[in-house]
Design a protein around this motif. Structure first.
Motif, PDB file in Angstrom:
ATOM      1  N   VAL A 153      12.296  -1.450   3.034  1.00 40.49           N
ATOM      2  CA  VAL A 153      12.737  -2.701   2.569  1.00 40.49           C
ATOM      3  C   VAL A 153      12.269  -3.649   3.629  1.00 40.49           C
ATOM      4  O   VAL A 153      11.954  -4.898   3.609  1.00 40.49           O
ATOM      5  CB  VAL A 153      14.282  -2.841   2.310  1.00 40.49           C
ATOM      6  CG1 VAL A 153      14.647  -4.245   2.120  1.00 40.49           C
ATOM      7  CG2 VAL A 153      14.775  -2.019   1.104  1.00 40.49           C
ATOM      8  N   ALA A 154      12.536  -3.092   5.036  1.00 34.37           N
ATOM      9  CA  ALA A 154      12.183  -4.050   6.128  1.00 34.37           C
ATOM     10  C   ALA A 154      11.011  -4.333   6.143  1.00 34.37           C
ATOM     11  O   ALA A 154      10.510  -5.297   6.412  1.00 34.37           O
ATOM     12  CB  ALA A 154      12.416  -3.178   7.422  1.00 34.37           C
ATOM     13  N   ALA A 169      18.065   5.764   5.525  1.00 31.33           N
ATOM     14  CA  ALA A 169      17.181   5.025   6.669  1.00 31.33           C
ATOM     15  C   ALA A 169      15.871   4.707   6.241  1.00 31.33           C
ATOM     16  O   ALA A 169      15.363   3.682   6.551  1.00 31.33           O
ATOM     17  CB  ALA A 169      17.628   5.912   7.777  1.00 31.33           C
ATOM     18  N   ALA A 170      15.288   5.739   5.591  1.00 30.16           N
ATOM     19  CA  ALA A 170      13.958   5.436   4.985  1.00 30.16           C
ATOM     20  C   ALA A 170      13.677   4.556   4.168  1.00 30.16           C
ATOM     21  O   ALA A 170      12.783   3.610   4.261  1.00 30.16           O
ATOM     22  CB  ALA A 170      13.345   6.896   4.567  1.00 30.16           C
ATOM     23  N   VAL A 207      20.582  -2.577  -0.847  1.00 24.12           N
ATOM     24  CA  VAL A 207      19.764  -1.421  -0.490  1.00 24.12           C
ATOM     25  C   VAL A 207      20.199  -0.299  -0.784  1.00 24.12           C
ATOM     26  O   VAL A 207      19.211   0.732  -1.352  1.00 24.12           O
ATOM     27  CB  VAL A 207      19.569  -1.674   1.361  1.00 24.12           C
ATOM     28  CG1 VAL A 207      18.868  -0.506   1.871  1.00 24.12           C
ATOM     29  CG2 VAL A 207      19.323  -3.159   1.558  1.00 24.12           C
ATOM     30  N   SER A 208      21.430  -0.023  -0.707  1.00 21.43           N
ATOM     31  CA  SER A 208      21.852   1.484  -1.191  1.00 21.43           C
ATOM     32  C   SER A 208      21.795   1.842  -2.565  1.00 21.43           C
ATOM     33  O   SER A 208      21.560   2.742  -2.951  1.00 21.43           O
ATOM     34  CB  SER A 208      23.356   1.795  -0.601  1.00 21.43           C
ATOM     35  OG  SER A 208      24.127   0.631  -0.874  1.00 21.43           O
ATOM     36  N   GLU A 209      22.054   0.577  -3.383  1.00 23.73           N
ATOM     37  CA  GLU A 209      21.935   0.970  -4.841  1.00 23.73           C
ATOM     38  C   GLU A 209      20.336   1.404  -4.985  1.00 23.73           C
ATOM     39  O   GLU A 209      19.885   2.229  -5.625  1.00 23.73           O
ATOM     40  CB  GLU A 209      22.004  -0.289  -5.387  1.00 23.73           C
ATOM     41  CG  GLU A 209      22.628  -0.543  -6.942  1.00 23.73           C
ATOM     42  CD  GLU A 209      23.031  -1.614  -7.198  1.00 23.73           C
ATOM     43  OE1 GLU A 209      23.336  -1.903  -8.579  1.00 23.73           O
ATOM     44  OE2 GLU A 209      23.377  -2.774  -6.584  1.00 23.73           O
ATOM     45  N   LEU A 210      19.432   0.340  -4.440  1.00 26.22           N
ATOM     46  CA  LEU A 210      18.090   0.584  -4.613  1.00 26.22           C
ATOM     47  C   LEU A 210      17.658   2.037  -4.205  1.00 26.22           C
ATOM     48  O   LEU A 210      16.898   2.686  -4.884  1.00 26.22           O
ATOM     49  CB  LEU A 210      17.157  -0.446  -3.790  1.00 26.22           C
ATOM     50  CG  LEU A 210      17.151  -1.667  -4.259  1.00 26.22           C
ATOM     51  CD1 LEU A 210      16.473  -2.664  -3.096  1.00 26.22           C
ATOM     52  CD2 LEU A 210      15.821  -1.634  -5.490  1.00 26.22           C
ATOM     53  N   GLY A 211      18.194   2.583  -3.003  1.00 21.67           N
ATOM     54  CA  GLY A 211      18.115   3.707  -2.303  1.00 21.67           C
ATOM     55  C   GLY A 211      18.192   4.948  -3.181  1.00 21.67           C
ATOM     56  O   GLY A 211      17.702   5.903  -3.345  1.00 21.67           O
ATOM     57  N   ALA A 271       0.902  -1.291  -0.129  1.00 20.64           N
ATOM     58  CA  ALA A 271       0.108   0.133  -0.106  1.00 20.64           C
ATOM     59  C   ALA A 271       0.928   1.243  -0.156  1.00 20.64           C
ATOM     60  O   ALA A 271       0.369   2.139   0.521  1.00 20.64           O
ATOM     61  CB  ALA A 271      -0.910   0.032   1.292  1.00 20.64           C
ATOM     62  N   ASP A 272       2.168   1.106  -0.582  1.00 26.24           N
ATOM     63  CA  ASP A 272       2.930   2.266  -0.628  1.00 26.24           C
ATOM     64  C   ASP A 272       3.628   2.497  -2.056  1.00 26.24           C
ATOM     65  O   ASP A 272       4.302   1.319  -2.213  1.00 26.24           O
ATOM     66  CB  ASP A 272       4.002   2.203   0.522  1.00 26.24           C
ATOM     67  CG  ASP A 272       4.957   3.621   0.553  1.00 26.24           C
ATOM     68  OD1 ASP A 272       4.604   4.588   1.451  1.00 26.24           O
ATOM     69  OD2 ASP A 272       5.868   3.506  -0.075  1.00 26.24           O
ATOM     70  N   ALA A 273       3.548   3.419  -2.695  1.00 25.33           N
ATOM     71  CA  ALA A 273       4.197   3.712  -4.017  1.00 25.33           C
ATOM     72  C   ALA A 273       5.567   3.378  -4.258  1.00 25.33           C
ATOM     73  O   ALA A 273       6.153   2.584  -4.883  1.00 25.33           O
ATOM     74  CB  ALA A 273       3.890   4.855  -4.701  1.00 25.33           C
ATOM     75  N   THR A 274       6.318   3.925  -3.062  1.00 28.45           N
ATOM     76  CA  THR A 274       7.901   3.790  -2.782  1.00 28.45           C
ATOM     77  C   THR A 274       8.350   2.107  -3.066  1.00 28.45           C
ATOM     78  O   THR A 274       8.928   1.560  -3.394  1.00 28.45           O
ATOM     79  CB  THR A 274       8.540   4.396  -1.740  1.00 28.45           C
ATOM     80  OG1 THR A 274       8.163   5.619  -1.961  1.00 28.45           O
ATOM     81  CG2 THR A 274       9.924   4.210  -1.887  1.00 28.45           C
ATOM     82  N   ARG A 275       7.395   1.562  -1.780  1.00 30.17           N
ATOM     83  CA  ARG A 275       7.649   0.258  -1.647  1.00 30.17           C
ATOM     84  C   ARG A 275       7.379  -0.952  -2.814  1.00 30.17           C
ATOM     85  O   ARG A 275       8.286  -1.677  -3.356  1.00 30.17           O
ATOM     86  CB  ARG A 275       6.799  -0.530  -0.554  1.00 30.17           C
ATOM     87  CG  ARG A 275       7.546   0.029   0.899  1.00 30.17           C
ATOM     88  CD  ARG A 275       6.942  -0.820   2.186  1.00 30.17           C
ATOM     89  NE  ARG A 275       5.558  -0.578   2.265  1.00 30.17           N
ATOM     90  CZ  ARG A 275       5.129   0.199   3.046  1.00 30.17           C
ATOM     91  NH1 ARG A 275       6.139   0.920   3.913  1.00 30.17           N
ATOM     92  NH2 ARG A 275       4.085   0.382   3.239  1.00 30.17           N
ATOM     93  N   ARG A 276       6.273  -0.402  -3.765  1.00 32.32           N
ATOM     94  CA  ARG A 276       5.859  -1.292  -4.785  1.00 32.32           C
ATOM     95  C   ARG A 276       6.859  -1.090  -5.892  1.00 32.32           C
ATOM     96  O   ARG A 276       7.145  -1.913  -6.682  1.00 32.32           O
ATOM     97  CB  ARG A 276       4.486  -0.769  -5.360  1.00 32.32           C
ATOM     98  CG  ARG A 276       3.144  -1.128  -4.605  1.00 32.32           C
ATOM     99  CD  ARG A 276       2.030  -0.797  -5.385  1.00 32.32           C
ATOM    100  NE  ARG A 276       1.817   0.372  -5.550  1.00 32.32           N
ATOM    101  CZ  ARG A 276       1.579   1.341  -5.211  1.00 32.32           C
ATOM    102  NH1 ARG A 276       0.850   1.139  -3.693  1.00 32.32           N
ATOM    103  NH2 ARG A 276       1.079   2.470  -5.473  1.00 32.32           N
ATOM    104  N   ASP A 277       7.728   0.150  -5.802  1.00 32.67           N
ATOM    105  CA  ASP A 277       8.569   0.447  -6.683  1.00 32.67           C
ATOM    106  C   ASP A 277       9.988  -0.339  -6.323  1.00 32.67           C
ATOM    107  O   ASP A 277      10.510  -0.784  -7.251  1.00 32.67           O
ATOM    108  CB  ASP A 277       9.172   2.056  -6.974  1.00 32.67           C
ATOM    109  CG  ASP A 277       9.833   2.153  -8.216  1.00 32.67           C
ATOM    110  OD1 ASP A 277       9.157   2.238  -9.383  1.00 32.67           O
ATOM    111  OD2 ASP A 277      11.136   2.402  -8.314  1.00 32.67           O
TER     112      ASP A 277
END
Lengths: 126, 126
Positions: free
Chosen positions: B59-60, B53-54, B41-45, B23-29
Motif C-alpha cells: 500500500v505504501a 506488514a507486507a 489496510v487490514s481488510e485488504l490484507g 509492476a506487481d500483481a498483488t499491488r494491481r489487485d
DNA sequence: CTAACATACAACCAAATGGTTGTAGATCAG
DNA sequence: CTGATCTACAACCATTTGGTTGTATGTTAG
C-alpha cells in the motif's frame, strides 16, 4: 496473413514485465527513440551516459516485455518498437478506470433509490 | 475549491514510481480492490497469503506513486484509490502511441511525395 | 587479410525489492 | 480497566536490478 500473433489475454507475469520495463526513464527513452526511428542498439546507446552492455540489458528488458523486437541486419541488431504492446498496456489502465466508473454508477443508483423510497422501476426523476 | 492540486507535468521519478507500483500483481489487485470499494489496510490484507506488514508495504508503494491515498478513520486507515493518477498513466502511454502515429504519417508523406514526382509547389525532379 | 565495429555474454558489485518476524502505540468493545 | 484489533516501524534476509569490466565472436571496410 502471418499477422496477429497477439495474445488476447495477458498473464500477470506479462503485465509485470510490461510495467516493470516502463518503470525506468532510460528504457522509456529507448522506447521513445525506437518509436521515432528504428535504430541499432549501439546507435541507441550513444544517447546515454552508460556502457554499451547496460544499454543492451535495457533493450533486453524491453524485449522480454514485448515492447520492442530485435532484427539482425548484418552485424547490427535493429530495434523495432511494438506499438500494439504499448496500446495493450494503455487499455489495461483504461480497464481500471472502467472499474471506477462502474462503482460511481453503482453509488449513483443507490443514492437515487435512497432518495426515492416509494418509486416504481427505474424512473429516475430530475 | 481546494480541488486540482494535480501536477500537470510528471517528473521521471514520478513516472518511475507509477509504473513501478503497477509492476506487481498483488499491488494491481490492491488497487483494483480499492477502486471497487474503499477498505482498510487490514481488510485488504485478508485477501492475500502474506503478512500484514507486507501488505502495508505494498500500500505504501501505491501511495508513493499517488495511485492511492490513506485516510485515518478511528483506529483503521482507509485506502482511497486515485483514478486521476491512473488516467494520467494511461494518457502517458497514449503519448507513446501518438509518436508512432506521427512517424507513420511522416512516412506516408514521404511516400506520397515520392510517388507524385510531378506535383505542384516545390516541383522536384522531372 | 586485417582492423575496426557491433554484438553477446559472463562475472562481479551495490542498491533496491519483497518478504519475514518482532515490538510498540492507539483505539475500540465489553 | 482489559483485551483484542489496527497500525507503524525496525531489523533482517534472499533475490532482483542496474550498473560495471572483461572476453569472445561475427561482420564489414579498406
Amino acid at each position: 496473413m502471418v499477422v496477429d500473433q497477439v495474445p488476447r489475454e495477458l498473464s500477470d507475469d506479462e503485465i509485470d514485465r510490461i510495467f516493470g520495463a516502463l518503470a525506468d526513464a532510460t528504457r522509456r527513452d529507448i522506447l521513445r527513440q525506437s518509436l521515432l526511428r528504428e535504430q541499432s542498439v549501439s546507435e541507441l546507446g550513444r544517447n546515454y551516459a552508460m556502457s554499451f552492455a547496460a544499454v543492451q540489458k535495457h533493450v533486453a528488458v524491453l524485449e522480454r516485455a514485448l515492447l520492442v523486437t530485435k532484427e539482425r541486419r548484418g552485424r547490427e541488431q535493429i530495434v523495432h518498437s511494438n506499438p500494439a504492446a504499448i496500446r495493450r498496456a494503455a487499455r489495461l489502465l483504461d480497464a481500471y478506470e472502467e472499474l471506477w466508473r462502474d462503482r460511481i454508477a453503482r453509488i449513483g443508483d443507490i443514492l437515487s433509490e435512497a432518495t426515492h423510497p416509494g418509486n416504481d422501476q427505474k424512473d429516475t426523476a430530475p
